[in-house]
Design an enzyme around this catalytic site. Structure first.
Site, PDB file in Angstrom:
ATOM      1  N   ASP A 151       1.788  -1.130  -9.353  1.00 47.52           N
ATOM      2  CA  ASP A 151       1.132  -1.866  -8.051  1.00 47.52           C
ATOM      3  C   ASP A 151       1.864  -1.122  -6.635  1.00 47.52           C
ATOM      4  O   ASP A 151       2.796  -0.485  -6.706  1.00 47.52           O
ATOM      5  CB  ASP A 151       1.474  -3.420  -8.090  1.00 47.52           C
ATOM      6  CG  ASP A 151       0.548  -4.040  -6.928  1.00 47.52           C
ATOM      7  OD1 ASP A 151      -0.560  -3.490  -6.373  1.00 47.52           O
ATOM      8  OD2 ASP A 151       1.138  -5.005  -6.443  1.00 47.52           O
ATOM      9  N   ASP A 186       2.184  -2.994  -3.114  1.00 47.48           N
ATOM     10  CA  ASP A 186       2.606  -4.091  -2.287  1.00 47.48           C
ATOM     11  C   ASP A 186       3.700  -4.981  -2.976  1.00 47.48           C
ATOM     12  O   ASP A 186       3.528  -5.460  -3.837  1.00 47.48           O
ATOM     13  CB  ASP A 186       1.594  -5.100  -1.457  1.00 47.48           C
ATOM     14  CG  ASP A 186       0.804  -4.362  -0.615  1.00 47.48           C
ATOM     15  OD1 ASP A 186       1.288  -3.603   0.378  1.00 47.48           O
ATOM     16  OD2 ASP A 186      -0.376  -4.282  -0.935  1.00 47.48           O
TER      17      ASP A 186
END
Length: 600
Positions: free
Chosen positions: A151, A153
Protein backbone atom coordinates in the site's frame (compact mmCIF):
# COMPACT_ATOMS: atom_id res chain seq x y z
CA UNK A 1 19.81 -11.71 22.58
CA UNK A 2 16.65 -10.31 24.13
CA UNK A 3 14.97 -13.69 24.22
CA UNK A 4 18.06 -15.29 25.75
CA UNK A 5 18.24 -12.63 28.46
CA UNK A 6 14.56 -13.05 29.20
CA UNK A 7 14.91 -16.81 29.45
CA UNK A 8 17.91 -16.49 31.77
CA UNK A 9 15.98 -14.00 33.85
CA UNK A 10 13.04 -16.40 34.18
CA UNK A 11 15.29 -19.20 35.38
CA UNK A 12 17.06 -16.88 37.81
CA UNK A 13 13.77 -15.64 39.17
CA UNK A 14 12.51 -19.17 39.72
CA UNK A 15 15.68 -20.29 41.47
CA UNK A 16 15.79 -17.22 43.65
CA UNK A 17 12.13 -17.46 44.56
CA UNK A 18 12.63 -21.02 45.74
CA UNK A 19 15.67 -20.03 47.83
CA UNK A 20 13.92 -17.21 49.68
CA UNK A 21 12.00 -17.46 52.89
CA UNK A 22 8.87 -17.55 50.75
CA UNK A 23 9.60 -21.15 49.94
CA UNK A 24 11.02 -22.14 53.31
CA UNK A 25 9.74 -22.94 56.79
CA UNK A 26 6.17 -22.03 57.51
CA UNK A 27 5.79 -19.07 55.23
CA UNK A 28 4.21 -20.39 52.04
CA UNK A 29 1.50 -23.01 52.07
CA UNK A 30 1.92 -23.32 48.30
CA UNK A 31 5.12 -25.30 48.88
CA UNK A 32 4.00 -26.99 52.09
CA UNK A 33 3.51 -30.73 52.38
CA UNK A 34 0.25 -31.94 50.98
CA UNK A 35 0.71 -29.61 48.02
CA UNK A 36 3.87 -29.09 45.96
CA UNK A 37 6.15 -31.20 48.16
CA UNK A 38 3.77 -34.11 48.34
CA UNK A 39 3.42 -33.96 44.58
CA UNK A 40 7.14 -34.64 44.46
CA UNK A 41 6.69 -37.69 46.79
CA UNK A 42 9.42 -36.49 49.14
CA UNK A 43 8.96 -38.31 52.50
CA UNK A 44 11.67 -36.17 54.13
CA UNK A 45 9.61 -33.04 53.70
CA UNK A 46 6.97 -33.96 56.28
CA UNK A 47 9.54 -35.09 58.82
CA UNK A 48 11.64 -31.96 58.45
CA UNK A 49 8.61 -29.78 58.57
CA UNK A 50 7.34 -31.47 61.75
CA UNK A 51 10.73 -30.94 63.37
CA UNK A 52 10.57 -27.24 62.52
CA UNK A 53 7.22 -26.68 64.23
CA UNK A 54 7.87 -25.21 67.63
CA UNK A 55 6.61 -22.22 69.56
CA UNK A 56 10.01 -20.60 69.06
CA UNK A 57 9.91 -21.02 65.29
CA UNK A 58 6.33 -19.86 65.06
CA UNK A 59 7.01 -16.77 67.14
CA UNK A 60 10.01 -15.94 64.99
CA UNK A 61 7.82 -15.80 61.87
CA UNK A 62 5.34 -12.98 62.23
CA UNK A 63 3.38 -14.16 59.18
CA UNK A 64 3.58 -17.92 59.69
CA UNK A 65 1.08 -20.24 58.07
CA UNK A 66 -1.96 -21.23 60.11
CA UNK A 67 -2.17 -24.92 61.00
CA UNK A 68 -5.00 -25.40 58.53
CA UNK A 69 -2.76 -24.25 55.72
CA UNK A 70 0.32 -26.27 56.73
CA UNK A 71 -1.19 -29.64 57.47
CA UNK A 72 1.26 -32.34 56.45
CA UNK A 73 -1.20 -35.21 56.62
CA UNK A 74 -1.73 -37.13 53.40
CA UNK A 75 -4.96 -38.47 51.92
CA UNK A 76 -5.16 -42.24 51.60
CA UNK A 77 -8.32 -43.85 50.29
CA UNK A 78 -10.50 -40.88 51.21
CA UNK A 79 -9.02 -40.54 54.73
CA UNK A 80 -6.14 -38.53 56.05
CA UNK A 81 -3.18 -40.78 56.81
CA UNK A 82 -2.69 -39.10 60.18
CA UNK A 83 -6.32 -39.76 61.15
CA UNK A 84 -6.01 -43.41 60.18
CA UNK A 85 -2.93 -44.01 62.38
CA UNK A 86 -4.46 -42.18 65.35
CA UNK A 87 -7.63 -44.25 65.10
CA UNK A 88 -5.64 -47.47 65.19
CA UNK A 89 -3.63 -46.47 68.24
CA UNK A 90 -6.63 -45.14 70.11
CA UNK A 91 -4.65 -42.04 71.11
CA UNK A 92 -5.89 -38.47 70.77
CA UNK A 93 -3.77 -35.64 69.46
CA UNK A 94 -4.05 -31.88 69.65
CA UNK A 95 -1.54 -29.30 68.46
CA UNK A 96 0.03 -27.05 71.05
CA UNK A 97 1.40 -24.62 68.40
CA UNK A 98 0.11 -21.07 68.87
CA UNK A 99 -2.46 -19.85 66.35
CA UNK A 100 -1.33 -17.00 64.09
CA UNK A 101 -4.17 -14.78 62.92
CA UNK A 102 -4.93 -14.80 59.22
CA UNK A 103 -4.61 -11.05 58.79
CA UNK A 104 -1.00 -11.07 60.02
CA UNK A 105 -0.21 -14.02 57.81
CA UNK A 106 -1.75 -12.47 54.69
CA UNK A 107 0.09 -9.18 55.08
CA UNK A 108 3.27 -11.12 55.74
CA UNK A 109 2.84 -12.96 52.47
CA UNK A 110 2.16 -9.64 50.73
CA UNK A 111 5.28 -7.98 52.17
CA UNK A 112 7.51 -10.92 51.35
CA UNK A 113 6.14 -11.13 47.81
CA UNK A 114 6.65 -7.43 47.23
CA UNK A 115 10.25 -7.63 48.44
CA UNK A 116 10.87 -10.62 46.20
CA UNK A 117 9.47 -8.86 43.13
CA UNK A 118 11.62 -5.80 43.86
CA UNK A 119 14.76 -7.90 44.27
CA UNK A 120 14.12 -9.99 41.18
CA UNK A 121 14.04 -7.15 38.66
CA UNK A 122 17.76 -6.60 38.07
CA UNK A 123 19.22 -3.50 36.40
CA UNK A 124 18.98 -3.75 32.63
CA UNK A 125 15.88 -5.92 32.59
CA UNK A 126 14.19 -3.10 30.66
CA UNK A 127 15.04 -2.25 27.05
CA UNK A 128 14.59 -5.88 26.07
CA UNK A 129 12.24 -4.97 23.21
CA UNK A 130 13.66 -3.54 20.01
CA UNK A 131 11.18 -1.25 18.20
CA UNK A 132 12.58 -2.47 14.87
CA UNK A 133 11.57 -6.06 15.55
CA UNK A 134 9.15 -7.89 13.26
CA UNK A 135 6.58 -9.95 15.18
CA UNK A 136 5.13 -13.18 13.82
CA UNK A 137 1.55 -14.40 14.15
CA UNK A 138 2.26 -17.19 11.71
CA UNK A 139 5.36 -18.99 10.47
CA UNK A 140 6.78 -17.29 7.39
CA UNK A 141 9.83 -18.25 5.37
CA UNK A 142 10.93 -15.24 3.31
CA UNK A 143 12.89 -17.50 1.00
CA UNK A 144 9.55 -18.73 -0.36
CA UNK A 145 8.35 -15.20 -1.14
CA UNK A 146 8.99 -14.02 -4.71
CA UNK A 147 6.61 -11.06 -4.96
CA UNK A 148 6.24 -8.12 -2.57
CA UNK A 149 3.27 -5.76 -2.74
CA UNK A 150 2.66 -2.50 -0.88
CA UNK A 151 0.00 0.00 0.00
CA UNK A 152 1.17 3.62 -0.17
CA UNK A 153 -0.21 5.75 2.69
CA UNK A 154 1.24 4.78 6.08
CA UNK A 155 3.10 1.90 4.42
CA UNK A 156 5.58 3.21 1.87
CA UNK A 157 4.94 6.76 3.09
CA UNK A 158 4.79 7.48 6.82
CA UNK A 159 3.35 10.85 7.85
CA UNK A 160 4.06 13.22 10.73
CA UNK A 161 1.46 13.84 13.44
CA UNK A 162 0.96 17.40 12.19
CA UNK A 163 -1.11 15.96 9.32
CA UNK A 164 -3.80 14.81 11.78
CA UNK A 165 -4.19 18.34 13.09
CA UNK A 166 -4.56 19.71 9.56
CA UNK A 167 -7.27 17.15 8.76
CA UNK A 168 -9.09 17.94 12.02
CA UNK A 169 -9.04 21.71 11.44
CA UNK A 170 -10.29 21.47 7.87
CA UNK A 171 -13.10 19.04 8.77
CA UNK A 172 -14.12 21.30 11.67
CA UNK A 173 -14.30 24.18 9.19
CA UNK A 174 -16.53 22.08 6.89
CA UNK A 175 -18.87 21.33 9.81
CA UNK A 176 -19.31 25.03 10.52
CA UNK A 177 -19.39 26.45 6.99
CA UNK A 178 -20.98 23.64 4.97
CA UNK A 179 -23.18 21.91 7.56
CA UNK A 180 -23.92 25.13 9.48
CA UNK A 181 -22.81 23.87 12.89
CA UNK A 182 -22.50 26.43 15.72
CA UNK A 183 -19.48 28.72 15.68
CA UNK A 184 -18.76 27.65 19.26
CA UNK A 185 -17.15 24.45 17.96
CA UNK A 186 -14.24 26.60 16.76
CA UNK A 187 -12.93 26.83 20.32
CA UNK A 188 -12.22 23.09 20.32
CA UNK A 189 -8.67 22.71 19.07
CA UNK A 190 -7.14 19.40 18.07
CA UNK A 191 -6.04 17.28 21.04
CA UNK A 192 -2.97 15.17 20.18
CA UNK A 193 -3.04 11.66 21.64
CA UNK A 194 -6.65 11.89 22.79
CA UNK A 195 -7.86 8.99 20.65
CA UNK A 196 -6.16 5.76 19.63
CA UNK A 197 -6.56 3.42 16.70
CA UNK A 198 -8.94 0.47 17.03
CA UNK A 199 -11.58 2.17 19.20
CA UNK A 200 -15.31 1.60 18.72
CA UNK A 201 -17.92 4.33 18.45
CA UNK A 202 -21.53 3.70 19.47
CA UNK A 203 -23.30 5.67 16.75
CA UNK A 204 -26.66 5.85 18.50
CA UNK A 205 -25.36 6.71 21.97
CA UNK A 206 -22.47 8.94 20.89
CA UNK A 207 -19.91 7.00 22.97
CA UNK A 208 -16.27 6.31 22.13
CA UNK A 209 -14.83 3.23 23.83
CA UNK A 210 -12.33 0.38 23.79
CA UNK A 211 -13.64 -3.18 23.42
CA UNK A 212 -11.68 -6.35 24.08
CA UNK A 213 -11.40 -9.51 22.02
CA UNK A 214 -14.43 -11.00 23.80
CA UNK A 215 -16.66 -7.99 23.02
CA UNK A 216 -16.51 -6.58 26.55
CA UNK A 217 -16.20 -2.84 27.05
CA UNK A 218 -13.16 -1.91 29.11
CA UNK A 219 -14.55 0.07 32.00
CA UNK A 220 -12.94 3.47 32.41
CA UNK A 221 -12.42 3.87 28.64
CA UNK A 222 -15.92 5.03 27.67
CA UNK A 223 -16.13 8.71 26.68
CA UNK A 224 -19.10 10.90 25.91
CA UNK A 225 -17.54 13.92 24.33
CA UNK A 226 -14.32 14.66 26.20
CA UNK A 227 -15.48 13.32 29.56
CA UNK A 228 -15.39 9.73 30.83
CA UNK A 229 -18.69 8.00 31.51
CA UNK A 230 -18.99 6.46 35.02
CA UNK A 231 -18.97 2.67 35.09
CA UNK A 232 -22.43 2.54 36.65
CA UNK A 233 -23.90 4.55 33.78
CA UNK A 234 -22.16 2.34 31.20
CA UNK A 235 -23.75 -0.73 32.79
CA UNK A 236 -27.16 0.95 32.75
CA UNK A 237 -26.83 2.03 29.12
CA UNK A 238 -25.99 -1.50 28.03
CA UNK A 239 -28.70 -3.32 29.95
CA UNK A 240 -26.77 -4.19 33.09
CA UNK A 241 -23.76 -5.64 31.27
CA UNK A 242 -20.59 -4.30 29.67
CA UNK A 243 -20.84 -6.91 26.90
CA UNK A 244 -21.70 -5.78 23.38
CA UNK A 245 -23.37 -8.44 21.16
CA UNK A 246 -21.38 -9.59 18.16
CA UNK A 247 -23.80 -8.29 15.52
CA UNK A 248 -23.59 -4.80 17.02
CA UNK A 249 -19.80 -4.62 17.33
CA UNK A 250 -18.98 -4.71 13.64
CA UNK A 251 -19.45 -6.43 10.35
CA UNK A 252 -16.55 -7.93 8.45
CA UNK A 253 -15.14 -4.51 7.53
CA UNK A 254 -15.53 -2.92 10.96
CA UNK A 255 -19.01 -1.39 10.84
CA UNK A 256 -22.09 -2.95 12.38
CA UNK A 257 -25.61 -1.51 12.65
CA UNK A 258 -24.78 0.35 15.86
CA UNK A 259 -20.98 0.38 16.14
CA UNK A 260 -18.14 1.66 14.00
CA UNK A 261 -14.58 0.53 14.57
CA UNK A 262 -11.89 3.04 13.58
CA UNK A 263 -9.06 0.96 12.16
CA UNK A 264 -6.78 3.28 10.21
CA UNK A 265 -4.53 6.09 11.36
CA UNK A 266 -6.44 8.64 9.26
CA UNK A 267 -9.43 8.03 11.57
CA UNK A 268 -7.73 9.58 14.62
CA UNK A 269 -8.75 13.18 13.72
CA UNK A 270 -12.27 11.90 13.02
CA UNK A 271 -12.59 10.40 16.51
CA UNK A 272 -11.24 13.59 18.05
CA UNK A 273 -13.70 15.77 16.13
CA UNK A 274 -16.59 13.49 17.12
CA UNK A 275 -15.59 13.83 20.77
CA UNK A 276 -15.24 17.62 20.48
CA UNK A 277 -18.61 18.10 18.73
CA UNK A 278 -20.39 15.86 21.25
CA UNK A 279 -18.77 17.78 24.08
CA UNK A 280 -19.89 21.13 22.67
CA UNK A 281 -23.56 20.13 22.46
CA UNK A 282 -23.54 18.52 25.91
CA UNK A 283 -21.77 21.40 27.66
CA UNK A 284 -24.00 23.94 25.88
CA UNK A 285 -27.14 21.98 26.83
CA UNK A 286 -28.23 21.76 23.18
CA UNK A 287 -30.32 18.76 22.13
CA UNK A 288 -28.92 16.87 19.15
CA UNK A 289 -29.13 13.54 17.35
CA UNK A 290 -25.91 11.51 17.79
CA UNK A 291 -26.64 9.56 14.59
CA UNK A 292 -26.79 12.71 12.47
CA UNK A 293 -23.71 14.10 14.20
CA UNK A 294 -21.76 10.94 13.36
CA UNK A 295 -22.83 11.15 9.70
CA UNK A 296 -21.95 14.84 9.41
CA UNK A 297 -18.51 14.43 10.98
CA UNK A 298 -17.82 11.39 8.81
CA UNK A 299 -18.81 13.33 5.69
CA UNK A 300 -16.71 16.34 6.73
CA UNK A 301 -13.63 14.15 7.18
CA UNK A 302 -14.38 12.50 3.83
CA UNK A 303 -14.50 15.88 2.11
CA UNK A 304 -10.94 16.59 3.25
CA UNK A 305 -9.83 13.53 1.28
CA UNK A 306 -12.27 13.70 -1.66
CA UNK A 307 -11.63 17.37 -2.37
CA UNK A 308 -7.89 16.71 -2.30
CA UNK A 309 -6.94 18.99 0.58
CA UNK A 310 -4.77 16.37 2.27
CA UNK A 311 -2.97 15.58 -0.99
CA UNK A 312 -2.34 19.29 -1.61
CA UNK A 313 -0.89 19.92 1.88
CA UNK A 314 1.53 17.01 1.60
CA UNK A 315 2.65 17.82 -1.94
CA UNK A 316 3.28 21.45 -0.97
CA UNK A 317 5.55 20.49 1.94
CA UNK A 318 6.89 16.97 1.51
CA UNK A 319 9.70 17.50 3.98
CA UNK A 320 7.25 18.51 6.74
CA UNK A 321 4.82 15.63 6.32
CA UNK A 322 6.73 12.60 4.96
CA UNK A 323 9.01 10.75 7.36
CA UNK A 324 11.96 8.43 6.75
CA UNK A 325 11.75 8.33 2.97
CA UNK A 326 15.35 7.13 2.73
CA UNK A 327 14.32 3.92 4.51
CA UNK A 328 11.61 3.30 1.92
CA UNK A 329 14.23 3.62 -0.82
CA UNK A 330 16.52 1.19 1.00
CA UNK A 331 13.79 -1.45 1.30
CA UNK A 332 12.74 -1.25 -2.35
CA UNK A 333 16.33 -1.23 -3.58
CA UNK A 334 17.23 -4.29 -1.53
CA UNK A 335 14.21 -6.30 -2.68
CA UNK A 336 14.68 -5.41 -6.35
CA UNK A 337 18.43 -6.11 -6.20
CA UNK A 338 17.65 -9.60 -4.95
CA UNK A 339 15.39 -10.36 -7.91
CA UNK A 340 12.06 -9.88 -6.14
CA UNK A 341 9.08 -8.61 -8.11
CA UNK A 342 7.37 -5.54 -6.63
CA UNK A 343 3.90 -4.06 -7.06
CA UNK A 344 1.91 -1.16 -5.62
CA UNK A 345 -1.86 -1.10 -5.02
CA UNK A 346 -3.13 2.12 -3.46
CA UNK A 347 -6.34 4.15 -3.22
CA UNK A 348 -4.43 7.40 -3.66
CA UNK A 349 -4.28 9.24 -7.02
CA UNK A 350 -1.26 9.00 -9.31
CA UNK A 351 -0.16 12.65 -9.09
CA UNK A 352 0.03 12.40 -5.30
CA UNK A 353 1.86 9.05 -5.26
CA UNK A 354 4.23 10.16 -8.02
CA UNK A 355 5.36 13.27 -6.17
CA UNK A 356 5.80 11.44 -2.87
CA UNK A 357 7.74 8.57 -4.43
CA UNK A 358 10.02 10.93 -6.33
CA UNK A 359 10.79 12.65 -3.02
CA UNK A 360 11.51 9.38 -1.19
CA UNK A 361 12.96 7.13 -3.89
CA UNK A 362 13.91 9.31 -6.86
CA UNK A 363 12.53 10.24 -10.26
CA UNK A 364 12.99 6.67 -11.55
CA UNK A 365 10.95 5.13 -8.73
CA UNK A 366 8.69 3.28 -11.19
CA UNK A 367 11.67 1.18 -12.31
CA UNK A 368 11.44 -0.67 -8.99
CA UNK A 369 7.85 -1.83 -9.61
CA UNK A 370 6.54 -4.44 -12.01
CA UNK A 371 2.93 -3.27 -11.54
CA UNK A 372 1.56 0.06 -10.25
CA UNK A 373 -2.19 0.47 -9.55
CA UNK A 374 -3.67 3.72 -8.22
CA UNK A 375 -7.21 4.68 -7.13
CA UNK A 376 -7.85 0.98 -6.61
CA UNK A 377 -10.90 1.50 -4.36
CA UNK A 378 -9.87 -1.00 -1.69
CA UNK A 379 -11.37 -3.04 -0.05
CA UNK A 380 -13.68 -3.49 -3.07
CA UNK A 381 -10.65 -4.17 -5.28
CA UNK A 382 -9.90 -7.26 -3.21
CA UNK A 383 -13.39 -8.78 -2.98
CA UNK A 384 -16.19 -9.07 -5.53
CA UNK A 385 -15.61 -5.84 -7.45
CA UNK A 386 -15.35 -6.28 -11.22
CA UNK A 387 -14.27 -2.81 -12.34
CA UNK A 388 -12.01 -3.02 -15.40
CA UNK A 389 -8.43 -1.80 -15.37
CA UNK A 390 -7.71 1.50 -17.10
CA UNK A 391 -4.30 2.78 -18.14
CA UNK A 392 -2.96 6.26 -17.42
CA UNK A 393 -0.43 7.99 -19.66
CA UNK A 394 2.71 9.69 -18.36
CA UNK A 395 0.69 12.82 -17.53
CA UNK A 396 -1.88 10.85 -15.56
CA UNK A 397 -4.59 11.14 -18.23
CA UNK A 398 -7.01 8.23 -18.65
CA UNK A 399 -6.60 5.96 -21.69
CA UNK A 400 -9.41 3.75 -22.99
CA UNK A 401 -7.53 0.86 -24.59
CA UNK A 402 -8.41 -2.64 -23.45
CA UNK A 403 -5.95 -3.99 -20.92
CA UNK A 404 -4.51 -7.35 -21.98
CA UNK A 405 -1.38 -7.22 -19.81
CA UNK A 406 -0.13 -5.39 -16.74
CA UNK A 407 3.19 -4.08 -18.01
CA UNK A 408 6.18 -2.76 -16.12
CA UNK A 409 6.55 1.00 -16.38
CA UNK A 410 2.81 1.60 -16.92
CA UNK A 411 0.32 3.11 -14.47
CA UNK A 412 -3.08 1.45 -14.05
CA UNK A 413 -6.25 2.70 -12.36
CA UNK A 414 -9.09 0.85 -10.60
CA UNK A 415 -9.37 -2.80 -11.68
CA UNK A 416 -10.02 -5.84 -9.51
CA UNK A 417 -8.13 -8.71 -7.95
CA UNK A 418 -9.67 -11.40 -10.17
CA UNK A 419 -8.21 -9.81 -13.30
CA UNK A 420 -4.99 -8.99 -11.44
CA UNK A 421 -4.48 -12.69 -10.65
CA UNK A 422 -5.26 -13.72 -14.23
CA UNK A 423 -2.90 -11.18 -15.77
CA UNK A 424 0.03 -11.73 -13.39
CA UNK A 425 -0.34 -15.34 -12.26
CA UNK A 426 0.79 -14.24 -8.79
CA UNK A 427 -0.99 -16.48 -6.34
CA UNK A 428 -0.75 -17.97 -2.89
CA UNK A 429 1.98 -17.71 -0.28
CA UNK A 430 4.70 -16.60 -2.68
CA UNK A 431 2.99 -13.17 -2.62
CA UNK A 432 3.48 -10.90 0.40
CA UNK A 433 1.40 -7.72 0.71
CA UNK A 434 1.98 -4.95 3.28
CA UNK A 435 -0.58 -2.40 4.45
CA UNK A 436 -1.72 -0.47 7.50
CA UNK A 437 -5.49 -1.08 7.35
CA UNK A 438 -6.37 -4.53 8.67
CA UNK A 439 -9.71 -4.66 6.85
CA UNK A 440 -9.15 -2.75 3.61
CA UNK A 441 -5.60 -3.97 2.97
CA UNK A 442 -5.22 -7.40 4.52
CA UNK A 443 -8.40 -9.27 5.47
CA UNK A 444 -9.53 -10.51 2.04
CA UNK A 445 -6.00 -11.34 0.93
CA UNK A 446 -5.38 -13.47 4.00
CA UNK A 447 -8.76 -15.22 4.19
CA UNK A 448 -9.77 -15.60 0.54
CA UNK A 449 -6.56 -15.74 -1.45
CA UNK A 450 -3.87 -17.15 0.81
CA UNK A 451 -1.40 -14.30 0.31
CA UNK A 452 1.06 -13.56 3.05
CA UNK A 453 0.17 -10.31 4.79
CA UNK A 454 2.19 -7.81 6.81
CA UNK A 455 0.54 -5.17 9.01
CA UNK A 456 2.26 -1.82 9.45
CA UNK A 457 1.58 -0.58 12.99
CA UNK A 458 3.51 2.65 13.63
CA UNK A 459 2.14 2.77 17.19
CA UNK A 460 4.51 -0.09 18.04
CA UNK A 461 7.43 2.33 18.34
CA UNK A 462 5.76 4.38 21.08
CA UNK A 463 4.31 1.38 22.89
CA UNK A 464 7.65 -0.40 22.85
CA UNK A 465 9.28 2.59 24.52
CA UNK A 466 6.67 2.43 27.29
CA UNK A 467 7.12 -1.32 27.77
CA UNK A 468 10.88 -0.75 28.06
CA UNK A 469 10.55 1.67 30.98
CA UNK A 470 11.40 0.56 34.50
CA UNK A 471 8.12 1.97 35.79
CA UNK A 472 6.12 -0.25 33.46
CA UNK A 473 8.25 -3.33 34.18
CA UNK A 474 7.91 -2.95 37.95
CA UNK A 475 4.21 -2.06 37.84
CA UNK A 476 3.32 -4.94 35.56
CA UNK A 477 5.42 -7.50 37.44
CA UNK A 478 3.92 -6.49 40.78
CA UNK A 479 0.43 -6.50 39.21
CA UNK A 480 0.96 -10.07 38.05
CA UNK A 481 2.37 -11.10 41.42
CA UNK A 482 -0.51 -9.52 43.32
CA UNK A 483 -3.02 -11.20 41.01
CA UNK A 484 -1.33 -14.55 41.67
CA UNK A 485 -1.42 -13.88 45.39
CA UNK A 486 -5.13 -13.08 45.24
CA UNK A 487 -5.77 -16.25 43.28
CA UNK A 488 -3.82 -18.35 45.79
CA UNK A 489 -5.36 -16.82 48.90
CA UNK A 490 -9.02 -17.05 47.89
CA UNK A 491 -9.45 -20.37 49.73
CA UNK A 492 -12.04 -21.05 52.42
CA UNK A 493 -9.67 -20.54 55.36
CA UNK A 494 -9.42 -16.81 54.54
CA UNK A 495 -13.11 -15.95 54.69
CA UNK A 496 -13.24 -14.38 58.11
CA UNK A 497 -14.03 -10.62 58.14
CA UNK A 498 -10.43 -9.46 58.70
CA UNK A 499 -9.10 -11.69 55.90
CA UNK A 500 -11.81 -10.47 53.53
CA UNK A 501 -10.82 -6.90 54.30
CA UNK A 502 -7.20 -7.69 53.41
CA UNK A 503 -8.23 -9.28 50.12
CA UNK A 504 -10.44 -6.28 49.32
CA UNK A 505 -7.47 -3.99 49.92
CA UNK A 506 -5.45 -6.07 47.50
CA UNK A 507 -8.21 -5.91 44.90
CA UNK A 508 -8.30 -2.14 45.24
CA UNK A 509 -4.53 -1.95 44.76
CA UNK A 510 -4.83 -4.22 41.74
CA UNK A 511 -7.29 -1.81 40.12
CA UNK A 512 -4.94 1.08 40.86
CA UNK A 513 -2.04 -0.80 39.23
CA UNK A 514 -4.18 -1.48 36.18
CA UNK A 515 -4.91 2.23 35.88
CA UNK A 516 -1.21 3.08 36.22
CA UNK A 517 -0.14 0.68 33.45
CA UNK A 518 -3.01 1.85 31.21
CA UNK A 519 -2.19 5.53 31.63
CA UNK A 520 1.43 5.00 30.64
CA UNK A 521 0.21 4.38 27.09
CA UNK A 522 -2.77 6.73 26.80
CA UNK A 523 -4.60 8.30 29.77
CA UNK A 524 -7.99 7.87 28.10
CA UNK A 525 -7.80 4.50 26.39
CA UNK A 526 -4.50 2.80 27.23
CA UNK A 527 -2.63 0.48 24.86
CA UNK A 528 -4.11 -0.30 21.46
CA UNK A 529 -3.14 -3.95 22.00
CA UNK A 530 -4.56 -4.73 25.46
CA UNK A 531 -7.37 -3.96 27.81
CA UNK A 532 -6.52 -4.67 31.46
CA UNK A 533 -5.48 -8.23 30.67
CA UNK A 534 -7.30 -9.38 27.53
CA UNK A 535 -6.20 -8.50 23.99
CA UNK A 536 -8.22 -5.70 22.42
CA UNK A 537 -10.59 -6.22 19.53
CA UNK A 538 -7.90 -4.55 17.40
CA UNK A 539 -5.33 -7.13 18.57
CA UNK A 540 -7.70 -9.94 17.72
CA UNK A 541 -8.04 -8.66 14.15
CA UNK A 542 -4.31 -8.01 13.92
CA UNK A 543 -3.56 -11.64 14.77
CA UNK A 544 -6.28 -12.92 12.44
CA UNK A 545 -5.44 -10.89 9.34
CA UNK A 546 -1.64 -10.56 9.42
CA UNK A 547 1.15 -13.11 9.29
CA UNK A 548 3.66 -10.51 10.47
CA UNK A 549 3.37 -7.06 12.00
CA UNK A 550 5.93 -4.30 12.47
CA UNK A 551 6.30 -0.57 13.09
CA UNK A 552 7.38 0.20 9.51
CA UNK A 553 8.55 -1.58 6.37
CA UNK A 554 12.10 -0.48 7.23
CA UNK A 555 12.08 -3.29 9.82
CA UNK A 556 12.64 -5.63 6.86
CA UNK A 557 16.17 -4.24 6.58
CA UNK A 558 17.10 -6.07 9.80
CA UNK A 559 16.43 -9.52 8.36
CA UNK A 560 17.96 -11.66 5.65
CA UNK A 561 15.64 -12.41 2.73
CA UNK A 562 15.91 -16.12 3.52
CA UNK A 563 14.93 -15.55 7.17
CA UNK A 564 12.16 -17.65 8.70
CA UNK A 565 9.88 -15.99 11.26
CA UNK A 566 8.63 -18.34 13.96
CA UNK A 567 5.69 -17.31 16.15
CA UNK A 568 6.14 -17.78 19.89
CA UNK A 569 4.24 -20.77 21.21
CA UNK A 570 1.89 -19.14 23.69
CA UNK A 571 0.58 -21.70 26.17
CA UNK A 572 -3.13 -22.26 26.21
CA UNK A 573 -4.64 -22.03 29.67
CA UNK A 574 -4.70 -25.81 30.11
CA UNK A 575 -1.20 -26.40 28.73
CA UNK A 576 1.10 -24.63 31.17
CA UNK A 577 1.17 -25.29 34.93
CA UNK A 578 3.78 -22.54 35.27
CA UNK A 579 3.61 -19.20 33.51
CA UNK A 580 6.29 -16.56 33.31
CA UNK A 581 4.62 -14.39 35.93
CA UNK A 582 4.55 -17.31 38.36
CA UNK A 583 8.21 -18.05 37.66
CA UNK A 584 8.93 -14.42 38.48
CA UNK A 585 7.07 -14.42 41.76
CA UNK A 586 7.20 -17.97 43.04
CA UNK A 587 3.41 -18.11 42.99
CA UNK A 588 1.79 -21.13 41.39
CA UNK A 589 -1.04 -20.44 38.96
CA UNK A 590 -2.65 -23.86 39.05
CA UNK A 591 -4.51 -24.40 42.37
CA UNK A 592 -3.32 -27.43 44.32
CA UNK A 593 -5.79 -30.24 44.39
CA UNK A 594 -5.72 -30.67 48.17
CA UNK A 595 -6.31 -26.97 48.78
CA UNK A 596 -9.14 -26.94 46.29
CA UNK A 597 -10.67 -30.26 47.29
CA UNK A 598 -13.82 -28.50 48.51
CA UNK A 599 -14.56 -27.27 44.99
CA UNK A 600 -16.60 -29.67 42.95
Amino acid sequence: MSRRRLGNLGRALWQKSCNTSLCAGLKIPAFACGSFASAQNDPKCCKERHNNISPTNVAANSHSVPPAATSHRHHVGGKLRGEESLAKSGRAFSSTAPQIDHKTYLWGRYTEMKRLVHDLIPPGVCNLLNPSTIYANNEVNLEEVDIYGFDYDYTLALYSDSLNEMIYNKARQFLIEHYKYPQGIKKYNYIPNFAARGLHYDIQKGLLMKIDAFHYIQMGTVYRGLKPVPDEEVMRLYGGSNHVPLHQVSGFYGKGPKMKQFMDIFSIPEMTLLAAANDYFISSDIEYDPVHLYKDVSDAIGMVHIKGYMYKWIMQDLEKYILRGDETYAVLHRLASNGKKLFLITNSPFSFVDKGMKYMVGKDWRDFFDVVIVQADKPHFFNDCMKPFRRLDSNGDLQWDKIMNLDKGQIYKQGNLVDFLKLTGWRGSKVFYFGDHLYSDLADLMLRHGWRTGAIVPELEVETKVVNTEQYARSLTWLQALTGLLERMQVHMYRDPESKKVLQDWLKEREELRAITKNLFNPQFGSIFRTCHNPTYFSRRLCRFSDLYMASISCLLNYDLSYTFYPRRTPLQHEAPLWMDQLCTGCMKTPFLEDMAHIR
